[in-house]
Design a protein around this motif. Structure first.
Motif, mmCIF file in Angstrom:
data_model
loop_
_atom_site.group_PDB
_atom_site.id
_atom_site.type_symbol
_atom_site.label_atom_id
_atom_site.label_comp_id
_atom_site.label_asym_id
_atom_site.label_seq_id
_atom_site.Cartn_x
_atom_site.Cartn_y
_atom_site.Cartn_z
ATOM 1 N N ARG A 162 -1.535 -0.551 -4.119
ATOM 2 C CA ARG A 162 -1.020 0.755 -3.660
ATOM 3 C C ARG A 162 -0.314 1.419 -4.821
ATOM 4 O O ARG A 162 0.475 0.767 -5.507
ATOM 5 N N ASP A 188 2.308 2.767 -5.453
ATOM 6 C CA ASP A 188 3.731 2.953 -5.133
ATOM 7 C C ASP A 188 4.493 3.225 -6.414
ATOM 8 O O ASP A 188 4.016 2.890 -7.486
ATOM 9 N N ARG A 197 8.978 -3.987 -5.584
ATOM 10 C CA ARG A 197 7.840 -3.166 -5.153
ATOM 11 C C ARG A 197 6.918 -2.966 -6.354
ATOM 12 O O ARG A 197 7.346 -2.445 -7.377
ATOM 13 N N SER A 198 5.685 -3.408 -6.242
ATOM 14 C CA SER A 198 4.773 -3.191 -7.360
ATOM 15 C C SER A 198 3.455 -2.641 -6.842
ATOM 16 O O SER A 198 3.239 -2.564 -5.631
ATOM 17 N N PHE A 232 0.286 -6.371 -5.171
ATOM 18 C CA PHE A 232 1.138 -7.385 -4.547
ATOM 19 C C PHE A 232 0.284 -8.226 -3.594
ATOM 20 O O PHE A 232 -0.838 -7.855 -3.259
ATOM 21 N N GLN A 285 -0.304 -10.406 -0.027
ATOM 22 C CA GLN A 285 0.067 -10.487 1.384
ATOM 23 C C GLN A 285 -0.733 -11.593 2.060
ATOM 24 O O GLN A 285 -1.861 -11.876 1.653
ATOM 25 N N ARG A 307 7.041 2.340 12.099
ATOM 26 C CA ARG A 307 6.492 1.840 10.841
ATOM 27 C C ARG A 307 5.487 2.841 10.291
ATOM 28 O O ARG A 307 4.867 3.590 11.040
ATOM 29 N N ALA A 312 11.650 -5.372 3.150
ATOM 30 C CA ALA A 312 11.271 -6.319 4.215
ATOM 31 C C ALA A 312 10.405 -7.422 3.610
ATOM 32 O O ALA A 312 9.732 -7.211 2.603
ATOM 33 N N GLY A 364 8.176 -8.981 5.548
ATOM 34 C CA GLY A 364 6.953 -8.999 6.350
ATOM 35 C C GLY A 364 7.043 -7.955 7.439
ATOM 36 O O GLY A 364 8.142 -7.501 7.779
ATOM 37 N N ARG A 422 7.233 -10.791 -1.920
ATOM 38 C CA ARG A 422 8.584 -10.535 -1.390
ATOM 39 C C ARG A 422 9.240 -11.826 -0.926
ATOM 40 O O ARG A 422 10.429 -12.031 -1.107
HETATM 41 P P1 AMP Z 1 2.789 -3.249 5.193
HETATM 42 O O1 AMP Z 1 1.388 -3.660 4.836
HETATM 43 O O2 AMP Z 1 3.192 -1.943 4.570
HETATM 44 O O3 AMP Z 1 3.067 -3.356 6.658
HETATM 45 O O4 AMP Z 1 3.765 -4.302 4.480
HETATM 46 C C1 AMP Z 1 3.901 -5.641 4.915
HETATM 47 C C2 AMP Z 1 4.716 -6.398 3.897
HETATM 48 O O5 AMP Z 1 4.068 -6.400 2.627
HETATM 49 C C3 AMP Z 1 6.079 -5.773 3.606
HETATM 50 O O6 AMP Z 1 7.022 -6.190 4.561
HETATM 51 C C4 AMP Z 1 6.376 -6.343 2.233
HETATM 52 O O7 AMP Z 1 6.876 -7.664 2.364
HETATM 53 C C5 AMP Z 1 5.011 -6.389 1.574
HETATM 54 N N1 AMP Z 1 4.800 -5.207 0.696
HETATM 55 C C6 AMP Z 1 4.372 -3.983 1.050
HETATM 56 N N2 AMP Z 1 4.293 -3.155 -0.016
HETATM 57 C C7 AMP Z 1 4.660 -3.882 -1.099
HETATM 58 C C8 AMP Z 1 4.776 -3.615 -2.514
HETATM 59 N N3 AMP Z 1 4.470 -2.414 -3.025
HETATM 60 N N4 AMP Z 1 5.216 -4.609 -3.320
HETATM 61 C C9 AMP Z 1 5.512 -5.839 -2.822
HETATM 62 N N5 AMP Z 1 5.408 -6.159 -1.515
HETATM 63 C C10 AMP Z 1 4.997 -5.205 -0.650
#
Ligand code: AMP
Length: 425
Positions: free
Chosen positions: A100, A102, A108-109, A112, A114, A262, A285, A287, A315
């Motif tokens: 992303r 971002d 935040r990178s 990342f 998941q 969200r 967050a 998660g 994270r």
């Molecule tokens: P999301 O997919 O936006 O619901 O994010 C779920 C989880 O992914 C978040 O709670 C963070 O732990 C992690 N996450 C989302 N965006 C980033 C990011 N840019 N860098 C690192 N971790 C991220």
């Protein structure tokens, strides 16, 4: 984008492994999907936030494609196509990198990792409760015992806005603002969209209704929304989910926040995020997840209610650092074999190979350093044992085993080496 040096890579893989073990424990099957997908698929229902932050480009056949910014659309594609006839509930797990655009900052990178758990085919509260319980269990197994879960319900907010006749796309604007905690702007937007005074008052009350006394908070929510019927059904659903969680022995602190939303647009019911206090201060967050009952249809599948969670692997690794939580790695005994001169090289090779075949991680001194230098390097790298191969001992079929920690050494027969290393703690 990230370079993970050995310590970071170790931690990342450790967390990933824990997410995989939790998947197995709860009966989620792993799937692996491609890093690129069609732009249309990825953009279909992501919020504005994510849509604008996707890495998008045309391939050589001029197809618009993008790096995946989340897993859910790929999973939805699978369920709507190749897994269409699989028996329900369908429980899927995947883990990998996401992209992303971002603003890079602390925690935040743009790249990342998941993990993702998706539970499809049931709209019952026990499915939501399973996803929440699993998240709590995962964090606990990693040693992040002081985490808490913030829970809300999009159905309550959307129920109110629907009854007010506010269109879904306009509702999304309000949800985005709530997600960013821009509560005043959210209320102003609702007002501009001709929401009634009762609606504004109800939203304001909901925004203020939060806390860890779940029974009371749920009661306050019921009170606040008594004029909104579908919101009431959603609140009842939240009651049932919370009740089940309370019975699941999880150790997480539960915080209900009625005005919580969200960023992703596809949520339809319960939503939640996991935090540790050390990162919550920075707004990070570890998660997040929730229920999305309409997404699979959107990709041409049968109507399939679904709920899921995405723990952020980087994270969680950061949370491990910040909370100084030790990694629970298996006891490792790493050995280095050091030939005392060049004539001993062949023997050193044979011994190293025997140790490796016995499953003992083994290095050989590869720099032809004098033994004292080789030993201090082994110390620096935290190895547990050195095996010194010298000409005198070799004549008698013996080697010297040195315990690097207490610096004791003994000369033993070659054949006893493996038993000796395995025996020592
Ligand atoms: P999301 O997919 O936006 O619901 O994010 C779920 C989880 O992914 C978040 O709670 C963070 O732990 C992690 N996450 C989302 N965006 C980033 C990011 N840019 N860098 C690192 N971790 C991220």
């Amino acid at each position: 984008m990230n370079d993970y040096l050995p310590d970071d890579a170790l931690k990342l893989r450790y967390v990933e492994q824990k997410t995989r073990e939790t998947a197995q424990l709860y009966g989620y099957h792993e799937v692996i999907t491609p890093l690129v997908e069609s732009y249309e698929l990825l953009a279909a229902k992501a919020g504005e936030e994510i849509r604008h932050r996707m890495y998008t480009f045309n391939d050589m056949a001029n197809r618009k494609i993008a790096l995946r910014a989340e897993f859910t659309p790929s999973i939805a594609r699978l369920v709507a196509t190749k897994m269409r006839t699989m028996p329900k509930p369908l429980k899927l797990f995947c883990a990998g990198s996401l992209y992303r655009y971002d603003e890079p900052q602390y925690g935040r990178s743009r790249e990342f990792w998941q993990a993702n758990y998706e539970l499809m085919g049931t709209s019952h509260p026990e499915a939501d409760a399973e996803i929440i319980t699993l998240t709590s269990h995962l964090l606990d197994s990693i040693g992040l015992h002081k985490h808490y879960l913030k829970i809300g319900h999009v159905g309550i907010l959307r129920g109110i806005l629907n009854q007010e006749g506010i269109q879904e796309t306009q509702q999304n604007q309000i949800m985005q603002l709530l997600d960013k905690k821009q509560w005043d702007q959210a209320l102003t937007t609702a007002q501009n969209l001709k929401a009634s005074r009762l609606c504004l008052k109800t939203l304001k009350t909901l925004i203020e209704t939060k806390g860890n006394d779940t029974t009371n908070i749920l009661h306050e929510i019921d009170e606040a929304i008594k004029n909104y019927e579908t919101a009431g059904t959603a609140a009842q659903n939240l009651h049932e989910i919370i009740e089940l969680i309370k019975n699941s022995n999880i150790k997480s602190e539960i915080l209900i926040e009625a005005g919580f939303a969200r960023g992703l647009e596809y949520y339809t019911g319960m939503i939640f995020e996991a935090y540790v206090p050390e990162l919550e201060r920075a707004g990070l967050a570890i998660g997040g997840g929730g229920r999305y009952d309409k997404l699979i249809e959107l990709f041409g599948g049968e109507p399939t209610p679904a709920v899921g969670v995405a723990p952020g692997i980087d994270r969680i690794a950061l949370a491990i650092d910040k909370t100084k939580t030790p990694l629970k790695l298996p006891d490792k005994k790493h050995v280095i074999v050091i030939p005392l001169n060049e004539e001993m090289l062949a023997q050193a090779y044979t011994i190293a190979s025997t140790l490796r075949q016995a499953g003992i991680p083994t290095d050989i001194e590869l720099m032809r350093r004098p033994v004292s230098k080789a030993l201090s390097d082994a110390d620096r790298r935290g190895l547990q044992y050195s095996v010194l191969i010298g000409p005198e001992e070799a004549k008698e079929g013996k080697v010297t085993l040195r315990d690097m920690k207490n610096r004791e050494q003994k000369t033993i027969e070659k054949e006893k080496l493996i038993t000796e290393i395995m025996r020592e703690k």
